[in-house]
Design an enzyme around this catalytic site. Structure first.
Site, short mmCIF file in Angstrom:
data_model
loop_
_atom_site.label_atom_id
_atom_site.label_comp_id
_atom_site.label_asym_id
_atom_site.label_seq_id
_atom_site.Cartn_x
_atom_site.Cartn_y
_atom_site.Cartn_z
N LYS A 93 14.01 46.88 -34.73
CA LYS A 93 15.15 47.36 -35.51
C LYS A 93 14.96 46.95 -36.97
O LYS A 93 14.47 45.84 -37.23
CB LYS A 93 16.45 46.74 -34.98
CG LYS A 93 16.97 47.33 -33.69
CD LYS A 93 18.28 46.66 -33.29
CE LYS A 93 18.72 47.10 -31.91
NZ LYS A 93 19.09 48.52 -31.82
N ARG A 97 18.82 51.16 -20.89
CA ARG A 97 18.74 52.09 -19.75
C ARG A 97 17.67 51.66 -18.76
O ARG A 97 17.74 51.98 -17.58
CB ARG A 97 18.53 53.51 -20.28
CG ARG A 97 17.25 53.75 -21.01
CD ARG A 97 17.29 55.02 -21.88
NE ARG A 97 18.11 54.85 -23.07
CZ ARG A 97 18.35 55.82 -23.97
NH1 ARG A 97 17.85 57.03 -23.78
NH2 ARG A 97 19.09 55.59 -25.02
N1 BES Z 1 21.82 47.88 -28.08
C1 BES Z 1 21.52 49.11 -28.73
C2 BES Z 1 22.76 49.96 -28.99
C3 BES Z 1 23.76 49.38 -29.93
C4 BES Z 1 23.72 49.69 -31.27
C5 BES Z 1 24.78 48.57 -29.47
C6 BES Z 1 24.64 49.15 -32.15
C7 BES Z 1 25.72 48.03 -30.34
C8 BES Z 1 25.65 48.31 -31.68
C9 BES Z 1 20.56 49.91 -27.87
O1 BES Z 1 19.66 49.17 -27.11
C10 BES Z 1 19.74 50.76 -28.77
O2 BES Z 1 18.99 50.23 -29.53
N2 BES Z 1 19.87 52.07 -28.63
C11 BES Z 1 19.15 53.00 -29.42
C12 BES Z 1 18.59 54.08 -28.51
C13 BES Z 1 17.61 55.00 -29.16
C14 BES Z 1 16.34 54.25 -29.51
C15 BES Z 1 17.31 56.13 -28.22
C16 BES Z 1 20.11 53.61 -30.44
O3 BES Z 1 21.26 53.86 -30.10
O4 BES Z 1 19.69 53.77 -31.59
MN MN Z 2 17.95 48.59 -28.21
#
Ligand code: BES
Ligand code: MN
Ligand code: ZN
Length: 513
Positions: free
Chosen positions: A287, A361
């Site tokens: 990230k 997931r």
């Molecule tokens: N934990 C994150 C989602 C999230 C984002 C929770 C902000 C709380 C606050 C999740 O694991 C994630 O990174 N999801 C990605 C998925 C994408 C790579 C398909 C997302 O939502 O960007």
């Molecule tokens: Mn994630």
């Protein structure tokens, strides 16, 4: 936590630091000032019936979230009156909305941080209202101070004030069974919910999968819940490729915790599955800065499931509940899963990992399949799964997806009854093909548009044939980055705990939609 009692004491003679009363908005049509809510009669009388005018002079309107402090009238033992806004007045003939009471109680409890004892004289019409006020007080008084120099005692004046120590609820019936039960229920739910908040707020260097599992083990032992922890060795032996794949980059190994609460009178079996990423760095698909500072909250789903199972056990609900906590830390390293790797999941399906940040997931897939093996009447998973769901619903509302319309409605109703904002979301079939993989059975990413629904469709593939399932994406409401509001503090909120407990109660009554 704040100690709660039901009291019939008369307001003027009450020894407390403050009396909390309710104030509502007058009718807008008549440009009327604030209206004093029932419960505050004794205070109003001491002002010769002029309390509403005094409050208006002090700037009170009765709006939700508003706090007006005034000195108590002479002759009162308590020195302070705290008037808290209830919003619009209820329709003639009905009482205040439970959620309005819960929020007002929470706001007042927070405003009274540093005080020893407060008496709540809010408008109660029945036992459910007393339960709502109790919940609001206990949830609103919460603060997380474990890492502050004075542990939140406020003693050295450095870190603010200690939470309100004691609350007496007036206007209830202390000897009435229904009132007692409502306060007991509120106490069990709020205590476990606050514990979920503590877990969410605990920094990830102190709460790794092993530490979380140890907390679950200890609580399970205390409350007569059967607990089983699969460590890396057991996960490898069992073929949990999703959980192992996500945990592969971390120095702290993953865990799968199974909590089994059983009642001899149970007619239904509910399985709850929680995403427990103790820290989500994104892994090799790291990230960017600005997106990982709050990612200790990525275990909020597992915390909610844990809290709900313990609360159900404390309440002795007549239902069997199995809680599954899918715990891993998502880190980049030489041993981490790479974008392009293929994982063989517990279900036997293969997944091409195109983005290691779509890790939730993967751990949920294994836990959903494990939960399915027991053929429960329904499975609900809870996860901070996608940023896309936050874009869709904002940061106070969670999305509900399901493979069964009636069950999705039942979950939505349970949320509404608990005062948790949520909204049903679809699982559009056409989005499935975006996850087709040239190499494996499915990829862990699909189209960007509708990303929350894509994630839901991925999970659906790992639910056993014929099993009713719902998925709660709590990415928005799980963690409050803004200031506190109502009974919701800054930081971990305990989102979904109350919905899950309500759903367990419905299951105990045989009603799962
Ligand atoms: N934990 C994150 C989602 C999230 C984002 C929770 C902000 C709380 C606050 C999740 O694991 C994630 O990174 N999801 C990605 C998925 C994408 C790579 C398909 C997302 O939502 O960007
Ligand atoms: Mn994630
Ligand atoms: Zn995540």
């Amino acid at each position: 936590m704040t100690a709660l009692t039901l009291s019939t004491a008369a307001v003027p003679g009450l020894r407390a630091d403050a009396i909390v009363i309710g104030v509502a908005k007058g009718s807008a049509a008549k440009a009327a000032g604030p209206v004093v809510a029932p419960g505050a009669e004794a205070v109003d009388q001491a002002f010769d019936g002029g309390l509403a005018g005094v409050l208006e002079t002090l700037g009170a309107s009765g709006a939700e979230g508003e706090v007006t402090k005034l000195p108590a009238p002479s002759g009162f033992k308590a020195p302070l009156v705290v008037a808290v806004g209830l919003g619009a007045q209820p329709q003639k003939g009905s009482g205040y909305d439970a959620e309005a009471l819960r929020k007002a109680a929470g706001v007042a409890a927070r405003a009274l941080a540093g005080s020893k004892k407060a008496a709540f004289a809010l408008p109660l019409t029945d036992a459910a209202d007393a339960g709502a006020v109790a919940e609001g007080v206990l949830l609103g008084a919460y603060s997380f101070d474990a890492y502050k120099a004075d542990g939140g005692s406020g003693k050295n004046g450095k870190n603010g004030k200690a939470p309100l120590a004691e609350a007496a609820l007036l206007g209830g019936k202390p000897r009435d069974k229904a009132f007692k039960a409502a306060v007991e229920r509120a106490t069990a739910v709020a205590e476990e919910l606050n514990r979920a908040r503590d877990l969410i707020n605990t920094p990830p260097n102190d709460l790794d999968p092993e530490a979380f599992a140890a907390v679950a083990q200890a609580a399970a032992k205390e409350h007569g819940i059967k607990v089983q922890v699969l460590d890396e060795k057991a996960l490898t032996k069992g073929g949990y490729g999703g959980i192992l794949g996500v945990g592969a980059g971390s120095a702290s190994g993953p865990r799968l915790v199974k909590l089994s609460y059983t009642s001899s009178k149970a007619k239904k079996h509910l399985a709850l599955v929680g995403k427990g990423i103790t820290y989500d760095s994104g892994g090799i698909s790291l990230k960017p800065a600005g997106h990982n500072e709050t990612m200790k909250c990525d275990m909020s789903g597992a915390a909610a499931v844990f809290a709900a199972v313990v609360a159900a056990a404390r309440l002795g609900l007549e239902v069997n509940i199995t809680g599954w906590l899918a715990l891993a830390e998502n880190m980049p390293s030489g041993s981490a899963t790479r974008p392009g790797d293929v994982l063989r999941m517990y279900s036997g399906k293969t997944v091409e990992v195109l983005n290691t940040d779509a890790e939730g997931r993967l751990v949920l897939a294994d836990a959903l399949w494990a939960a399915s093996q027991e053929k429960p009447d329904a499975i609900v998973d809870v996860a901070t799964l996608t940023g896309a769901m936050m874009l869709a619903l904002g940061n106070r509302t969670f999305g509900i997806m399901a493979n069964d319309d009636a069950f999705r409605s039942a979950v939505h109703e349970a949320a509404e009854e608990s005062g948790e904002p949520s909204w049903p979301m679809p699982l559009p079939e056409h989005l499935r093909k975006g996850m087709d993989s040239a190499t494996a059975d499915i990829a862990n990413m699909g189209e960007r548009m509708g990303g929350g629904l894509v994630a839901g469709l991925f999970l659906r593939e790992f639910v056993g044939e014929g099993i009713t399932w719902a998925h709660l994406d709590i990415a928005g409401p799980a963690f409050n980055e803004g200031g506190p509001f109502g009974y919701t503090p800054k930081g971990g909120t305990g989102s979904a705990v109350r919905t899950l407990v309500r759903l367990a109660e419905r299951a105990a009554a045989g009603d799962l939609g």
